[in-house]
Write a protein that holds these residues in place. Structure first.
Motif, PDB file in Angstrom:
ATOM      1  N   GLU A  50       0.837  -1.208   0.000  1.00 27.89           N
ATOM      2  CA  GLU A  50       0.000   0.000   0.000  1.00 27.89           C
ATOM      3  C   GLU A  50       0.871   1.257   0.000  1.00 27.89           C
ATOM      4  O   GLU A  50       0.566   2.232  -0.693  1.00 27.89           O
ATOM      5  N   ALA A  51       1.962   1.229   0.763  1.00 24.99           N
ATOM      6  CA  ALA A  51       2.888   2.367   0.761  1.00 24.99           C
ATOM      7  C   ALA A  51       3.515   2.540  -0.619  1.00 24.99           C
ATOM      8  O   ALA A  51       3.729   3.669  -1.071  1.00 24.99           O
ATOM      9  N   MET A  52       3.789   1.437  -1.290  1.00 25.55           N
ATOM     10  CA  MET A  52       4.319   1.497  -2.660  1.00 25.55           C
ATOM     11  C   MET A  52       3.365   2.259  -3.566  1.00 25.55           C
ATOM     12  O   MET A  52       3.793   3.118  -4.346  1.00 25.55           O
ATOM     13  N   GLU A  53       2.074   1.959  -3.452  1.00 22.48           N
ATOM     14  CA  GLU A  53       1.068   2.636  -4.280  1.00 22.48           C
ATOM     15  C   GLU A  53       0.953   4.113  -3.919  1.00 22.48           C
ATOM     16  O   GLU A  53       0.886   4.971  -4.796  1.00 22.48           O
ATOM     17  N   LEU A  54       0.928   4.409  -2.618  1.00 23.76           N
ATOM     18  CA  LEU A  54       0.781   5.798  -2.177  1.00 23.76           C
ATOM     19  C   LEU A  54       1.942   6.677  -2.639  1.00 23.76           C
ATOM     20  O   LEU A  54       1.748   7.827  -3.015  1.00 23.76           O
ATOM     21  N   LEU A  55       3.155   6.119  -2.577  1.00 21.82           N
ATOM     22  CA  LEU A  55       4.354   6.897  -2.889  1.00 21.82           C
ATOM     23  C   LEU A  55       4.855   6.685  -4.319  1.00 21.82           C
ATOM     24  O   LEU A  55       5.820   7.328  -4.732  1.00 21.82           O
ATOM     25  N   SER A  56       4.224   5.793  -5.054  1.00 23.34           N
ATOM     26  CA  SER A  56       4.647   5.443  -6.424  1.00 23.34           C
ATOM     27  C   SER A  56       6.110   5.028  -6.454  1.00 23.34           C
ATOM     28  O   SER A  56       6.894   5.498  -7.287  1.00 23.34           O
ATOM     29  N   LEU A  57       6.478   4.134  -5.541  1.00 24.32           N
ATOM     30  CA  LEU A  57       7.842   3.636  -5.450  1.00 24.32           C
ATOM     31  C   LEU A  57       7.828   2.113  -5.496  1.00 24.32           C
ATOM     32  O   LEU A  57       6.827   1.483  -5.163  1.00 24.32           O
ATOM     33  N   SER A  58       8.968   1.533  -5.850  1.00 24.19           N
ATOM     34  CA  SER A  58       9.073   0.076  -5.888  1.00 24.19           C
ATOM     35  C   SER A  58       9.285  -0.493  -4.491  1.00 24.19           C
ATOM     36  O   SER A  58       9.660   0.222  -3.554  1.00 24.19           O
ATOM     37  N   ARG A  59       9.067  -1.789  -4.354  1.00 21.83           N
ATOM     38  CA  ARG A  59       9.250  -2.479  -3.081  1.00 21.83           C
ATOM     39  C   ARG A  59      10.681  -2.308  -2.577  1.00 21.83           C
ATOM     40  O   ARG A  59      10.909  -2.012  -1.412  1.00 21.83           O
ATOM     41  N   SER A  60      11.668  -2.465  -3.466  1.00 18.45           N
ATOM     42  CA  SER A  60      13.061  -2.357  -3.035  1.00 18.45           C
ATOM     43  C   SER A  60      13.389  -0.941  -2.552  1.00 18.45           C
ATOM     44  O   SER A  60      14.143  -0.774  -1.590  1.00 18.45           O
ATOM     45  N   VAL A  61      12.815   0.070  -3.183  1.00 22.82           N
ATOM     46  CA  VAL A  61      13.048   1.452  -2.745  1.00 22.82           C
ATOM     47  C   VAL A  61      12.411   1.688  -1.379  1.00 22.82           C
ATOM     48  O   VAL A  61      13.015   2.319  -0.508  1.00 22.82           O
ATOM     49  N   ILE A  62      11.210   1.175  -1.160  1.00 22.15           N
ATOM     50  CA  ILE A  62      10.553   1.317   0.149  1.00 22.15           C
ATOM     51  C   ILE A  62      11.430   0.707   1.239  1.00 22.15           C
ATOM     52  O   ILE A  62      11.686   1.333   2.275  1.00 22.15           O
ATOM     53  N   TYR A  63      11.918  -0.516   1.008  1.00 17.32           N
ATOM     54  CA  TYR A  63      12.754  -1.163   2.022  1.00 17.32           C
ATOM     55  C   TYR A  63      14.080  -0.432   2.218  1.00 17.32           C
ATOM     56  O   TYR A  63      14.594  -0.374   3.336  1.00 17.32           O
ATOM     57  N   GLU A  64      14.638   0.145   1.167  1.00 17.10           N
ATOM     58  CA  GLU A  64      15.872   0.931   1.314  1.00 17.10           C
ATOM     59  C   GLU A  64      15.604   2.193   2.139  1.00 17.10           C
ATOM     60  O   GLU A  64      16.423   2.575   2.977  1.00 17.10           O
ATOM     61  N   LEU A  65      14.470   2.842   1.918  1.00 16.54           N
ATOM     62  CA  LEU A  65      14.104   4.016   2.714  1.00 16.54           C
ATOM     63  C   LEU A  65      13.932   3.639   4.190  1.00 16.54           C
ATOM     64  O   LEU A  65      14.340   4.395   5.083  1.00 16.54           O
ATOM     65  N   ILE A  66      13.357   2.483   4.448  1.00 17.96           N
ATOM     66  CA  ILE A  66      13.194   2.007   5.825  1.00 17.96           C
ATOM     67  C   ILE A  66      14.560   1.747   6.449  1.00 17.96           C
ATOM     68  O   ILE A  66      14.845   2.187   7.559  1.00 17.96           O
ATOM     69  N   ARG A  67      15.430   1.032   5.712  1.00 20.94           N
ATOM     70  CA  ARG A  67      16.781   0.732   6.226  1.00 20.94           C
ATOM     71  C   ARG A  67      17.580   1.994   6.513  1.00 20.94           C
ATOM     72  O   ARG A  67      18.304   2.072   7.497  1.00 20.94           O
TER      73      ARG A  67
END
Length: 68
Positions: free
Chosen positions: A19-36
């Protein structure tokens, strides 16, 4: 079964990574990199990773401030 489209980040809601991927228009790997990297806060709920709506709003505000 598909989930309904995500409308807007609600501060009281915990979003799945997808859902965060959809909201931010980012890929799964980018979301996890932002979290890390600490740029996007997340919480653990059992074995699942969730992103608070407030964290999504903070990340957007961070991007806006960096753009200035």
């Amino acid at each position: 079964m598909t989930s309904p489209p995500v409308q807007a980040a609600s501060p009281a809601r915990l979003y799945r990574v997808g859902e965060a991927m959809e909201l931010l228009s980012l890929s799964r790997s980018v979301i996890y990199e932002l979290i890390r990297s600490g740029r996007l806060r997340s919480v653990r709920e059992g074995r699942s990773r969730r992103i608070p709506g407030s964290a999504i709003a903070e990340y957007i505000a961070l991007l806006e401030s960096e753009a200035r």
